[in-house]
Motif scaffolding. Structure first.
Motif, PDB file in Angstrom:
ATOM      1  N   VAL A 200       6.599   3.825  -4.313  1.00 42.88           N
ATOM      2  CA  VAL A 200       5.597   4.930  -3.346  1.00 42.88           C
ATOM      3  C   VAL A 200       4.715   5.610  -4.678  1.00 42.88           C
ATOM      4  O   VAL A 200       5.168   6.156  -5.581  1.00 42.88           O
ATOM      5  CB  VAL A 200       6.303   5.934  -2.707  1.00 42.88           C
ATOM      6  CG1 VAL A 200       5.451   7.032  -2.006  1.00 42.88           C
ATOM      7  CG2 VAL A 200       7.316   5.414  -1.602  1.00 42.88           C
TER       8      VAL A 200
ATOM      9  N   TYR B 126       1.662   4.359   6.166  1.00 40.14           N
ATOM     10  CA  TYR B 126       1.605   4.381   4.589  1.00 40.14           C
ATOM     11  C   TYR B 126       0.405   3.542   4.329  1.00 40.14           C
ATOM     12  O   TYR B 126       0.176   2.418   4.801  1.00 40.14           O
ATOM     13  CB  TYR B 126       2.763   3.772   3.827  1.00 40.14           C
ATOM     14  CG  TYR B 126       4.210   4.523   4.139  1.00 40.14           C
ATOM     15  CD1 TYR B 126       4.552   5.422   2.967  1.00 40.14           C
ATOM     16  CD2 TYR B 126       5.044   4.555   5.238  1.00 40.14           C
ATOM     17  CE1 TYR B 126       5.691   6.021   3.203  1.00 40.14           C
ATOM     18  CE2 TYR B 126       6.088   4.999   5.292  1.00 40.14           C
ATOM     19  CZ  TYR B 126       6.288   6.132   4.281  1.00 40.14           C
ATOM     20  OH  TYR B 126       7.574   6.910   4.575  1.00 40.14           O
TER      21      TYR B 126
ATOM     22  N   GLU C 136      10.893  -3.158   0.960  1.00 39.05           N
ATOM     23  CA  GLU C 136      11.241  -2.147   0.053  1.00 39.05           C
ATOM     24  C   GLU C 136       9.745  -2.002  -0.930  1.00 39.05           C
ATOM     25  O   GLU C 136       9.333  -2.900  -1.351  1.00 39.05           O
ATOM     26  CB  GLU C 136      12.449  -2.521  -1.026  1.00 39.05           C
ATOM     27  CG  GLU C 136      12.715  -1.173  -1.998  1.00 39.05           C
ATOM     28  CD  GLU C 136      14.031  -1.446  -2.580  1.00 39.05           C
ATOM     29  OE1 GLU C 136      14.178  -0.700  -3.508  1.00 39.05           O
ATOM     30  OE2 GLU C 136      14.491  -2.734  -2.524  1.00 39.05           O
TER      31      GLU C 136
ATOM     32  N   GLU D   4       6.967   8.045  -7.081  1.00 39.78           N
ATOM     33  CA  GLU D   4       8.062   8.684  -6.785  1.00 39.78           C
ATOM     34  C   GLU D   4       9.388   7.877  -7.392  1.00 39.78           C
ATOM     35  O   GLU D   4       9.125   6.580  -7.607  1.00 39.78           O
ATOM     36  CB  GLU D   4       8.347   8.866  -5.216  1.00 39.78           C
ATOM     37  CG  GLU D   4       7.162   9.543  -4.474  1.00 39.78           C
ATOM     38  CD  GLU D   4       7.574   9.539  -2.805  1.00 39.78           C
ATOM     39  OE1 GLU D   4       8.420   9.112  -2.498  1.00 39.78           O
ATOM     40  OE2 GLU D   4       6.747  10.184  -2.201  1.00 39.78           O
TER      41      GLU D   4
ATOM     42  N   GLU E 253      12.245   7.300  -6.410  1.00 39.83           N
ATOM     43  CA  GLU E 253      13.195   6.401  -5.502  1.00 39.83           C
ATOM     44  C   GLU E 253      12.296   5.371  -4.735  1.00 39.83           C
ATOM     45  O   GLU E 253      11.251   5.981  -4.251  1.00 39.83           O
ATOM     46  CB  GLU E 253      14.173   6.864  -4.721  1.00 39.83           C
ATOM     47  CG  GLU E 253      15.068   7.889  -5.498  1.00 39.83           C
ATOM     48  CD  GLU E 253      16.125   6.979  -6.362  1.00 39.83           C
ATOM     49  OE1 GLU E 253      16.254   5.872  -5.633  1.00 39.83           O
ATOM     50  OE2 GLU E 253      16.617   7.645  -7.044  1.00 39.83           O
ATOM     51  N   SER E 254      12.491   4.160  -4.633  1.00 40.05           N
ATOM     52  CA  SER E 254      11.630   3.276  -3.725  1.00 40.05           C
ATOM     53  C   SER E 254      12.067   3.507  -2.178  1.00 40.05           C
ATOM     54  O   SER E 254      13.319   4.075  -1.987  1.00 40.05           O
ATOM     55  CB  SER E 254      11.855   1.905  -3.936  1.00 40.05           C
ATOM     56  OG  SER E 254      13.110   1.469  -4.024  1.00 40.05           O
ATOM     57  N   ILE E 255      11.308   3.114  -1.173  1.00 43.78           N
ATOM     58  CA  ILE E 255      11.753   3.389  -0.059  1.00 43.78           C
ATOM     59  C   ILE E 255      11.496   2.036   0.815  1.00 43.78           C
ATOM     60  O   ILE E 255      10.816   1.130   0.329  1.00 43.78           O
ATOM     61  CB  ILE E 255      10.965   4.553   0.673  1.00 43.78           C
ATOM     62  CG1 ILE E 255       9.409   4.034   0.601  1.00 43.78           C
ATOM     63  CG2 ILE E 255      11.195   5.928   0.077  1.00 43.78           C
ATOM     64  CD1 ILE E 255       8.416   4.925   1.388  1.00 43.78           C
ATOM     65  N   THR E 256      12.444   1.966   1.868  1.00 46.05           N
ATOM     66  CA  THR E 256      12.094   0.654   2.749  1.00 46.05           C
ATOM     67  C   THR E 256      11.175   1.091   3.983  1.00 46.05           C
ATOM     68  O   THR E 256      11.625   1.959   4.579  1.00 46.05           O
ATOM     69  CB  THR E 256      13.584   0.419   3.383  1.00 46.05           C
ATOM     70  OG1 THR E 256      14.323   0.126   2.228  1.00 46.05           O
ATOM     71  CG2 THR E 256      13.479  -0.931   4.384  1.00 46.05           C
ATOM     72  N   VAL E 257      10.297   0.489   4.302  1.00 46.36           N
ATOM     73  CA  VAL E 257       9.161   0.783   5.273  1.00 46.36           C
ATOM     74  C   VAL E 257       8.993  -0.395   6.202  1.00 46.36           C
ATOM     75  O   VAL E 257       9.188  -1.624   5.795  1.00 46.36           O
ATOM     76  CB  VAL E 257       7.901   0.895   4.589  1.00 46.36           C
ATOM     77  CG1 VAL E 257       6.774   1.211   5.638  1.00 46.36           C
ATOM     78  CG2 VAL E 257       7.823   2.041   3.503  1.00 46.36           C
TER      79      VAL E 257
ATOM     80  N   ARG F 266       1.726   7.649   0.626  1.00 46.27           N
ATOM     81  CA  ARG F 266       2.110   8.154   2.092  1.00 46.27           C
ATOM     82  C   ARG F 266       0.626   8.678   2.625  1.00 46.27           C
ATOM     83  O   ARG F 266      -0.338   9.503   1.775  1.00 46.27           O
ATOM     84  CB  ARG F 266       2.617   9.504   1.875  1.00 46.27           C
ATOM     85  CG  ARG F 266       4.408   9.003   1.112  1.00 46.27           C
ATOM     86  CD  ARG F 266       5.019  10.419   1.361  1.00 46.27           C
ATOM     87  NE  ARG F 266       6.387   9.949   0.597  1.00 46.27           N
ATOM     88  CZ  ARG F 266       7.599   9.593   1.280  1.00 46.27           C
ATOM     89  NH1 ARG F 266       7.458   9.291   2.382  1.00 46.27           N
ATOM     90  NH2 ARG F 266       8.570   9.060   0.459  1.00 46.27           N
TER      91      ARG F 266
END
Length: 309
Positions: free
Chosen positions: A97, A73, A94, A18, A20-24, A65
């Motif tokens: 994905v 995740y 961070e 993806e 953009e990276s995401i904060t999980v 995901r």
């Protein structure tokens, strides 16, 4: 983004990650790998923990995901990093994905730093004003060992360094090479590469088999208890010759054996690339999963690369 197929028509490109990276939250991550007992006591884990404490997380973990649970995740890569973050009390991370749940495409293809590369990295850090204590903390090393790494290539000729620059040579090998004349250093380096043996024990055998005229006298007291007699030297030379003969005898069947190994490893990797298989093994036979992962991590027999976390 689009690409052209063989007919010249455009088709959309499927990205592997993806944009953009995401904060999980770490609690939302489902690991797809089990740890072997004692892994947290290993030097590798200690080094990762020290690095994160000193400079933070350098490489983001990779996740996929869970299509059945939007708030969950699968952790594809970075299991040790996540464990280290847990140990220092971090609750979020961070992540990158992945658009696919393939578990064997990331750091399995990364070569670790060789001793020569690490030496260059430390020198550059020192030249830029980074304190040696901070470098030691980041690498999980004793501060005293930083100076030994800085001096590691003193007395080693450039040609020998070039031969061994990408090889997994322990630091102790260079202290043994330093006791040889430059021409013998090159010869010893070529033998180690040819035999794919970079251990200090093998380097010590090469040093023992080195004629006096190709040795360098170091300004250091000799320990009488470690001197090598002529009988020991003859025996080591004979063992080295026997080892070389054994290697040659294996070469006849090496091609077929290596092909079978590649096929077996490829089959295991294909199985482990299926997230459903991995989850089933994790739930029912975790002991089999750890062995399969070890098999899938054998890279040095296939493309010469080292497996990494």
């Amino acid at each position: 983004m689009k690409e052209c197929d063989d007919s010249g028509s455009e088709r959309p490109i499927r990205l592997s990650f993806e944009a953009e990276s995401i904060t999980v939250a770490i609690a939302q991550l489902v690991p797809l790998k089990t740890f072997r007992p004692g892994l947290k006591e290993s030097s590798k884990y200690t080094q990762i923990l020290s690095s994160i404490r000193t400079v933070g997380l350098v490489e983001a973990p990779v996740v996929a995901r869970d299509p059945k649970h939007p708030d969950r995740y699968f952790l594809l890569d970075g299991h040790l990093r996540i464990e280290a973050l847990k140990d220092i009390g971090v609750s979020e991370v961070e992540c990158i994905v992945s658009t696919d749940d393939e578990t064997y495409t990331y750091n399995k293809r990364v070569n670790r730093l060789s001793a020569v590369q690490e030496h260059g990295m430390i020198l550059r850090a020192i030249e830029r004003g980074v304190p040696e204590v901070q470098i030691a903390e980041a690498l999980g090393l004793d501060p005293k060992s930083i100076q030994s790494r800085v001096r590691m290539l003193n007395g080693i000729c450039r040609d020998a360094i070039d031969i061994l620059k990408d090889s997994p040579c322990p630091i102790g090998v260079f202290s043994l090479l330093r006791q040889m004349a430059p021409i013998r250093q090159i010869e010893a380096a070529e033998i180690m590469v040819g035999q794919n043996n970079f251990t200090a024990v093998f380097a010590r055998v090469l040093l023992a088999a080195t004629p006096d005229k190709l040795r360098v006298t170091l300004r250091k007291k000799k320990d009488a208890g470690t001197s090598i007699t002529s009988d020991q030297l003859v025996r080591m030379e004979r063992e080295l010759f026997n080892l070389q003969m054994q290697v040659k005898s294996v070469e006849e069947s090496y091609g077929a054996d290596n092909l079978q190994l590649i096929l077996a490893i490829g089959y295991v990797k294909k199985l482990l690339a299926n997230s459903r298989v991995v989850r089933w093994l994790t739930q029912h036979h975790p002991e089999y999963l750890s062995e399969f992962e070890a098999m899938a991590g054998i890279e040095s027999f296939t493309d010469g690369k080292l497996a990494a976390e």
